[in-house]
Design an enzyme around this catalytic site. Structure first.
Site, short mmCIF file in Angstrom:
data_model
loop_
_atom_site.label_atom_id
_atom_site.label_comp_id
_atom_site.label_asym_id
_atom_site.label_seq_id
_atom_site.Cartn_x
_atom_site.Cartn_y
_atom_site.Cartn_z
N ARG A 71 48.89 -6.11 -9.77
CA ARG A 71 49.75 -6.51 -8.66
C ARG A 71 48.95 -7.44 -7.74
O ARG A 71 47.73 -7.30 -7.62
CB ARG A 71 50.22 -5.30 -7.87
CG ARG A 71 51.29 -4.49 -8.57
CD ARG A 71 51.84 -3.39 -7.68
NE ARG A 71 50.88 -2.36 -7.40
CZ ARG A 71 50.22 -2.22 -6.25
NH1 ARG A 71 50.44 -3.07 -5.25
NH2 ARG A 71 49.35 -1.25 -6.08
N TYR A 199 52.75 -9.74 -15.48
CA TYR A 199 52.17 -8.39 -15.40
C TYR A 199 53.19 -7.39 -14.83
O TYR A 199 53.87 -7.68 -13.82
CB TYR A 199 50.89 -8.39 -14.53
CG TYR A 199 50.47 -6.98 -14.21
CD1 TYR A 199 49.83 -6.22 -15.19
CD2 TYR A 199 50.79 -6.38 -13.00
CE1 TYR A 199 49.51 -4.90 -14.95
CE2 TYR A 199 50.47 -5.06 -12.76
CZ TYR A 199 49.84 -4.32 -13.73
OH TYR A 199 49.54 -3.01 -13.50
N LYS A 208 58.12 -1.19 -8.14
CA LYS A 208 57.63 -1.31 -6.76
C LYS A 208 58.56 -2.18 -5.90
O LYS A 208 58.79 -1.88 -4.73
CB LYS A 208 56.23 -1.91 -6.75
CG LYS A 208 55.21 -1.18 -7.60
CD LYS A 208 54.98 0.24 -7.14
CE LYS A 208 53.79 0.86 -7.85
NZ LYS A 208 53.61 2.26 -7.51
N HIS A 228 56.39 6.71 -2.23
CA HIS A 228 55.45 6.52 -3.34
C HIS A 228 54.89 7.89 -3.72
O HIS A 228 53.72 8.18 -3.48
CB HIS A 228 54.34 5.56 -2.86
CG HIS A 228 53.45 5.04 -3.93
ND1 HIS A 228 52.25 4.45 -3.67
CD2 HIS A 228 53.58 5.01 -5.29
CE1 HIS A 228 51.68 4.08 -4.80
NE2 HIS A 228 52.45 4.41 -5.79
N SER A 250 46.28 4.59 -4.89
CA SER A 250 45.87 4.34 -6.27
C SER A 250 44.50 4.97 -6.53
O SER A 250 43.70 5.14 -5.60
CB SER A 250 45.79 2.84 -6.54
OG SER A 250 47.03 2.26 -6.28
N CYS A 252 43.62 8.04 -7.39
CA CYS A 252 43.37 9.41 -6.92
C CYS A 252 43.91 10.44 -7.91
O CYS A 252 44.05 11.62 -7.59
CB CYS A 252 43.99 9.63 -5.55
SG CYS A 252 43.11 8.81 -4.23
N ASP A 279 55.46 8.70 -9.90
CA ASP A 279 55.13 7.57 -9.03
C ASP A 279 56.06 7.40 -7.82
O ASP A 279 55.60 7.07 -6.75
CB ASP A 279 55.13 6.28 -9.86
CG ASP A 279 54.42 5.13 -9.16
OD1 ASP A 279 53.40 5.37 -8.50
OD2 ASP A 279 54.89 3.98 -9.26
N ARG A 378 47.54 -0.59 -19.26
CA ARG A 378 48.64 0.35 -19.01
C ARG A 378 49.32 0.83 -20.28
O ARG A 378 49.27 0.18 -21.31
CB ARG A 378 49.71 -0.37 -18.16
CG ARG A 378 49.22 -0.83 -16.80
CD ARG A 378 49.30 0.29 -15.81
NE ARG A 378 48.69 -0.04 -14.54
CZ ARG A 378 49.06 0.52 -13.39
NH1 ARG A 378 50.03 1.39 -13.35
NH2 ARG A 378 48.44 0.22 -12.27
C1 OXD Z 1 50.26 1.60 -8.22
C2 OXD Z 1 50.95 1.76 -9.51
O1 OXD Z 1 49.45 0.67 -8.08
O2 OXD Z 1 51.68 2.75 -9.65
O3 OXD Z 1 50.50 2.40 -7.32
O4 OXD Z 1 50.82 0.89 -10.39
MN MN Z 2 52.12 3.75 -7.84
#
Ligand code: OXD
Ligand code: MN
Length: 594
Positions: A71, A199, A208, A228, A250, A252, A279, A378
């Site tokens: 991102r 991406y 998102k 989130h 992110s 964690c 998520d 991913r």
């Molecule tokens: C993030 C994802 O960056 O879920 O939070 O990809």
């Molecule tokens: Mn996320």
């Protein structure tokens, strides 16, 4: 279906097609037959690679452009007519200026290509929670990912009927030019434009862009919340299931927590954990006065490196079929995939994420440039393939939330767990969420990045207004969840993690649920309620009561330093930070000096 009956949809597609000039327009109908045709076509052009169908049925590999792997927050814009409505934390562009600028980039971008029309629903089609989007894209990879991540097809158009209430998403890969990459949101128009990227996080517009940035804006307007957050259900030996929603920045271990396997001690007693989402959560007040949540997605877009039999066996099992892998290592001997942290057997005959031959002997853990898989590589996998997917995953009403958990990665400041005093104090706790980078080798504490509710890159309007919306929601929930904060990452003098994490995090969730049911007492401290050391079950762990006390200690000095950092952060957010949160900050400061 060549055209649908909805005149709003048709007029918009005509307008976008006049600008992007595709050779043809294809509607994605949600059928397996069409999906297979698209996979075959993408295989024939090299856009995706068919993997070993015996070992990994219906799995494919894709590589993005080397400059297009994550991102891009610096190129993500919230385009509201007034700059102050986007706030200081977001990048802002005037909507007209942005449409003009991006129109030039979209102009003729689909010449010689196909425009795919993807009607999709975030949430179970037709449920009260659900919202509809249509994404126009020139990428088969996007179509195939959207077919996993969202609910797609003709039934979505039927549910939309002749309504104009849908999110208009336009995506073109164009030249994948970094300098002209834009991910732009027009919340006042229900519109998202994304150009020059391929991406996932930038181009799977349901995730998102819609389910967090646009949805958070809609939620504020309509009286609900887009967060989130993962959602998990913890089942006790009597079959009673309590649900927890949790927000983490992110890196964690959010997906790991969402799919947690209970430690043996609890497994033997009959405890189970079910994953509703990893998520995103959409939350509404239910008729019973509790807060109810759904996961609006249909799949997981998870980080591959580090996913293994120990860290997350459920995620690994989920990726063994119907999965698209992006930017991982291609094992040529077996025609399968590999990534750092999967196992200790890197393939000898392999291609790296950039498409070059990869020599695992040159791999140096400390040098990311030698990785075979990109660190942000991913898997896109179907939720229904997850062994611990909740039976409520497809529920129309969602699940009632007992506890909201905020988390961060803090070496010293935050204890293993603490409970806020009430909704307002809990909102404050969420607003001061933060993560630190730690230089693992030296144990040195790195930079603190404040990430309120893990929403810093995802709130579609001013962050101060977002805090106010949290406070307002609190007044509308007669029986609100209790709010907690956890930190799995406290370190010792040598910089080593003290808490084992992973499945053992359930021990902390057990205390949290016991608090929700008033089954356990707690210690009142400057920051909130902390467990008595003996109330976190450590049976079967290498940890004694003294270590538990260490994990639960409130380090007054580092909290005092944190207060200064919070003040600076609130200032940065600007003048819309609610007075109630400044009151909470003042109370915290006062408590720390007692
Ligand atoms: C993030 C994802 O960056 O879920 O939070 O990809
Ligand atoms: Mn996320």
């Amino acid at each position: 279906m060549t055209k649908c009956v909805n005149k709003h949809v048709n007029a918009w597609i005509d307008e976008m097609a006049a600008m992007t000039k595709p050779d043809q327009i294809v509607w994605i109908d949600g059928s397996e037959e069409q999906a297979q045709k698209l996979r075959d076509e993408a295989c024939s052009t090299g856009e995706i690679i068919k993997l070993n169908q015996e070992l990994l049925p219906n799995c494919y590999l894709h590589r993005t452009a080397v400059n297009d792997v994550a991102r891009v927050e610096g190129r993500t814009f919230i385009c509201t007519s007034k700059k102050e409505d986007a706030g200081n934390i977001n990048n802002w562009m005037d909507p007209k200026e942005c449409y003009d600028k991006l129109s030039k980039l979209f102009e003729g971008s689909m010449k010689g290509r196909t425009m795919y029309v993807i009607p999709y629903s975030m949430g179970v089609v037709g449920s009260d929670f659900a919202k509809i989007g249509i994404e126009l894209t020139d990428s088969i990879y996007v179509c195939l990912n959207m077919l996993i991540m969202t609910r797609v097809g003709d039934h979505v158009l039927e549910a939309l009927g002749d309504s104009a209430d849908f999110v208009k998403g336009l995506h073109a890969r164009a030249d994948v030019d970094e300098e002209n990459r834009y991910i732009c949101h027009f919340p006042e128009d229900n519109t998202i434009w994304s150009v020059n990227s391929g991406y996932g996080g930038n181009v799977l517009l349901g995730k998102k862009c819609f389910a967090l940035r646009i949805a958070s804006y809609l939620g504020r307007k309509e009286g609900w919340m887009a967060e989130h957050m993962l959602i998990l259900g913890l089942e006790d030996p009597n079959g009673d299931i309590k649900y927890i929603a949790a927000a983490f920045p992110s890196a964690c271990g959010k997906t790991n927590l969402a799919m947690l396997i209970p430690p043996e001690y609890y497994r033997n007693k009959g405890y189970k954990v079910w994953c509703v989402g990893d998520d995103i959560a959409w939350l509404r007040v239910g008729p019973d006065g509790r807060l109810w949540a759904v996961n609006p997605e249909n799949g997981f877009f998870g980080v591959a490196p580090g996913t293994n039999e120990k860290s997350n066996p459920n995620a690994l099992a989920t990726t063994r079929r119907d999965t698209i892998f992006t930017n991982v290592v291609h094992d040529l001997d077996n025609n399968t995939v590999w990534w750092e942290g999967l196992d200790d057997n890197p393939p000898a005959n392999a291609i790296d994420w950039k498409g070059n031959p990869w020599d695992y002997k040159k791999y140096d853990k400390k040098d990311k440039s030698t990785c075979g898989a990109h660190p942000n590589s991913r898997f896109t996998a179907l939720a229904k393939n997850c062994p611990c997917i909740s039976s409520e995953f497809d529920s129309q009403t969602g699940v009632p939330i007992s506890a909201i958990v905020f988390g961060g990665r803090r070496a010293k400041t935050a204890p293993l767990v603490y409970q806020s005093r009430d909704w307002q104090n809990g909102t404050f706790v969420g607003s001061i969420m933060a993560s630190e980078t730690t230089a693992a080798a030296s144990g040195a504490v790195g930079v603190v990045r404040r990430d309120p509710m893990a929403m810093r890159p995802f709130v579609g309007y001013d962050m101060g207004d977002y805090f106010q919306h949290w406070l307002n929601m609190g007044k509308k929930i007669p029986n609100p969840p209790k709010i907690f904060h956890v930190n799995w990452f406290r370190t010792d003098e040598e910089g080593k993690f003290i808490w084992p994490g992973f499945g053992d995090n359930m021990r902390v969730l057990m205390w949290i649920l016991a608090r929700c049911e008033d089954k356990v007492e707690a210690v009142d401290t400057a920051i909130g309620f902390i467990p008595k050391a003996e109330d976190i079950n450590i049976e079967g762990l290498d940890i004694g009561l003294d270590t538990m006390k260490e994990l639960l200690k409130v380090d007054t000095q580092s909290w005092k330093e944190d207060v200064e950092n919070i003040k600076a952060f609130y200032k940065e957010i600007g003048d819309r930070v609610p007075a109630e949160l400044y009151d909470e900050l003042a109370k915290l400061e006062e408590n720390l000096s007692k």
